[in-house]
Write an enzyme that holds these catalytic residues in place. Sequence first.
Site, short mmCIF file in Angstrom:
data_model
loop_
_atom_site.label_atom_id
_atom_site.label_comp_id
_atom_site.label_asym_id
_atom_site.label_seq_id
_atom_site.Cartn_x
_atom_site.Cartn_y
_atom_site.Cartn_z
N MET A 28 0.88 -1.41 0.06
CA MET A 28 0.05 0.13 -0.04
C MET A 28 0.56 1.62 0.10
O MET A 28 0.20 2.60 -0.60
CB MET A 28 -0.92 0.32 1.54
CG MET A 28 -1.89 -0.71 1.05
SD MET A 28 -3.10 -0.91 2.62
CE MET A 28 -3.21 -2.19 2.87
N ASP A 47 11.75 3.61 4.32
CA ASP A 47 11.00 2.74 4.82
C ASP A 47 12.49 1.69 5.51
O ASP A 47 13.61 2.08 5.66
CB ASP A 47 11.05 1.71 3.43
CG ASP A 47 10.07 -0.28 4.15
OD1 ASP A 47 10.80 -0.80 3.85
OD2 ASP A 47 8.78 0.33 3.30
N ASP A 73 13.65 3.51 10.60
CA ASP A 73 12.73 2.21 11.25
C ASP A 73 11.60 2.61 12.28
O ASP A 73 12.22 3.98 13.25
CB ASP A 73 13.34 1.40 12.28
CG ASP A 73 12.74 -0.10 12.71
OD1 ASP A 73 11.61 1.08 12.98
OD2 ASP A 73 13.13 -0.82 13.30
N VAL A 74 10.46 3.04 11.84
CA VAL A 74 9.67 4.53 12.43
C VAL A 74 10.21 3.80 13.81
O VAL A 74 8.61 5.03 14.92
CB VAL A 74 8.28 4.23 11.81
CG1 VAL A 74 8.49 4.41 10.62
CG2 VAL A 74 7.33 2.71 11.53
N ASN A 100 2.10 4.79 7.43
CA ASN A 100 0.87 3.38 6.97
C ASN A 100 1.99 2.26 7.73
O ASN A 100 2.01 0.96 6.68
CB ASN A 100 1.56 4.08 5.35
CG ASN A 100 1.08 2.53 4.95
OD1 ASN A 100 0.51 1.94 4.39
ND2 ASN A 100 2.95 1.02 4.29
N TYR A 164 -2.10 -6.67 16.70
CA TYR A 164 -2.52 -6.35 15.14
C TYR A 164 -3.61 -5.98 16.09
O TYR A 164 -3.99 -4.82 15.55
CB TYR A 164 -2.90 -7.31 14.42
CG TYR A 164 -2.66 -7.16 13.40
CD1 TYR A 164 -1.93 -6.33 12.44
CD2 TYR A 164 -3.81 -6.71 12.85
CE1 TYR A 164 -1.57 -5.28 11.09
CE2 TYR A 164 -4.25 -6.19 11.65
CZ TYR A 164 -2.91 -4.97 10.81
OH TYR A 164 -2.86 -4.91 9.76
N LYS A 168 -3.83 -1.58 16.26
CA LYS A 168 -4.78 -0.99 14.86
C LYS A 168 -5.83 -0.71 15.31
O LYS A 168 -6.68 0.91 15.29
CB LYS A 168 -5.73 -2.10 13.88
CG LYS A 168 -4.03 -2.46 13.28
CD LYS A 168 -3.40 -1.62 12.65
CE LYS A 168 -2.36 -1.61 11.80
NZ LYS A 168 -1.98 -1.04 11.13
N THR A 199 -2.04 -7.31 -0.95
CA THR A 199 -0.09 -7.02 -0.84
C THR A 199 0.79 -7.71 -0.17
O THR A 199 0.19 -9.27 -0.11
CB THR A 199 -0.16 -5.63 0.35
OG1 THR A 199 -0.24 -6.35 1.52
CG2 THR A 199 -0.63 -4.42 0.16
N1 LIG Z 1 -2.92 -5.70 3.41
C1 LIG Z 1 -3.46 -5.66 4.17
O1 LIG Z 1 -4.83 -6.66 4.08
C2 LIG Z 1 -4.06 -4.83 5.48
C3 LIG Z 1 -5.46 -4.36 6.07
C4 LIG Z 1 -6.05 -3.85 6.71
C5 LIG Z 1 -4.71 -3.20 7.17
N2 LIG Z 1 -2.90 -3.44 6.47
C6 LIG Z 1 -1.91 -1.63 7.31
O2 LIG Z 1 -1.55 -0.92 5.69
C7 LIG Z 1 -0.46 -0.67 6.22
C8 LIG Z 1 0.38 -0.80 5.07
O3 LIG Z 1 0.39 -2.87 5.15
P1 LIG Z 1 0.72 -3.65 2.85
O4 LIG Z 1 -0.33 -4.44 3.13
O5 LIG Z 1 1.16 -2.39 2.36
O6 LIG Z 1 2.41 -4.10 3.39
P2 LIG Z 1 3.08 -4.58 3.38
O7 LIG Z 1 3.83 -5.81 4.15
O8 LIG Z 1 2.68 -5.59 1.74
O9 LIG Z 1 4.10 -3.51 3.73
C9 LIG Z 1 4.84 -2.77 4.78
C10 LIG Z 1 5.92 -2.25 4.62
O10 LIG Z 1 6.22 -1.30 5.27
C11 LIG Z 1 7.77 -1.84 6.03
N3 LIG Z 1 8.13 -1.58 7.78
C12 LIG Z 1 7.79 -2.83 8.00
N4 LIG Z 1 8.07 -2.28 9.41
C13 LIG Z 1 8.93 -0.80 9.07
C14 LIG Z 1 9.55 -0.38 9.86
N5 LIG Z 1 9.94 -0.70 11.12
N6 LIG Z 1 9.78 0.86 10.04
C15 LIG Z 1 10.22 1.57 8.88
N7 LIG Z 1 8.81 0.67 7.44
C16 LIG Z 1 8.82 -0.63 8.35
C17 LIG Z 1 8.00 -3.19 5.17
O11 LIG Z 1 9.46 -3.22 4.69
C18 LIG Z 1 6.89 -2.77 4.18
O12 LIG Z 1 7.20 -1.95 3.09
C19 LIG Z 1 -0.55 -1.20 7.59
O13 LIG Z 1 0.06 -1.16 8.46
C20 LIG Z 1 -0.94 -2.95 6.99
O14 LIG Z 1 -0.84 -3.05 9.42
C21 LIG Z 1 -2.55 -4.02 5.46
#
Ligand SMILES: NC(=O)c1ccc[n+]([C@@H]2O[C@H](COP(=O)([O-])OP(=O)(O)OC[C@H]3O[C@@H](n4cnc5c(N)ncnc54)[C@H](O)[C@@H]3O)[C@@H](O)[C@H]2O)c1
Length: 274
Positions: A28, A47, A73-74, A100, A164, A168, A199
């Site tokens: 995302m 990232d 690293d956030v 995000n 999780y 959230k 994703t």
């Molecule tokens: N994919 C889904 O179905 C879904 C649904 C609801 C919410 N979300 C939320 O949406 C957001 C994005 O999810 P996604 O599906 O794109 O995930 P993803 O795993 O594809 O991407 C997450 C990104 O965050 C980066 N990341 C991880 N830890 C980090 C840190 N400590 N510091 C900086 N960057 C870091 C990773 O390297 C990666 O590039 C997340 O917060 C996730 O919880 C995802």
Amino acid sequence: MPDGFADLAQRQRLDERVAVITGAAQGMGSEHAWCLAARGAAVVLVDINDADGEQLATDLRERGAQASYVHGDVSEVDSWQQIRTASLEAFGAVHILVNNAGLLSHRRIRNTRREGWERLLAVNLKGPAIGMQLLAPDIRDAGGGAIINVSSAAGLDHHPDPAYTASKWGLRGLTKTAAQELGPWGIRVNSVHPGYIDTPMNDFASDELRAAKTALLPVGRAGQAWEVGELVAFLASDAAAFITGAEIAVDGGWTSGVQATEARRVPAGSVSGD
Ligand SMILES: NC(=O)c1ccc[n+]([C@@H]2O[C@H](COP(=O)([O-])OP(=O)(O)OC[C@H]3O[C@@H](n4cnc5c(N)ncnc54)[C@H](O)[C@@H]3O)[C@@H](O)[C@H]2O)c1
């Protein structure tokens, strides 16, 4: 009443705005970057996956966008200091923060371990809190802007993983607090709540689990990352000027009522931890 159609479209533009997007290297986050950049924003990609983050910045620049990548690293305050410095050095201001970055785990209450719990809460909840604390004064000084916190449908209802779900729900609540406090600084703060989105985070899912989940949705399919990016871009823009402290689902109808009873049909054993 605007002077003309051009003024209506202008509300959605983000020219001369600078957006910091965490977790931007894939999934995302990368689509948020494309959607914000398409509306004219300069984007700072944050990232821990440097190869994909740098590549995305290159791809965006090749298409005429202003983009830079920062390793961060956030969960670390020091990282946020570096993100702030790099953003101001690259583009001179910050107007938009998209929290995000996130981790998912697949435990249950009965087998959650302390280290996993703490790491997940540090990334998903503490990270956005530090980011807001550190960047809000810059957003204020830039004339105001918007913060978008990427929570989850799990922040409106539940996910089987307790850390999780807690992270959230926490981010959803933190959004309300921030909206109240930062409103007088001209900063709007909203949470978005994606449902099942295609994703890499969902790569773990078996075909059986995926089919069971999408069958529950009124739209009958998984969401695409850009469909969340479009909501993020809208909330970042002046078109959303009266929206703050809101929680907006982008979940294909998941939280509209079917999930609580129907989720029990997801086959046992298809999620690790069962
Ligand atoms: N994919 C889904 O179905 C879904 C649904 C609801 C919410 N979300 C939320 O949406 C957001 C994005 O999810 P996604 O599906 O794109 O995930 P993803 O795993 O594809 O991407 C997450 C990104 O965050 C980066 N990341 C991880 N830890 C980090 C840190 N400590 N510091 C900086 N960057 C870091 C990773 O390297 C990666 O590039 C997340 O917060 C996730 O919880 C995802």
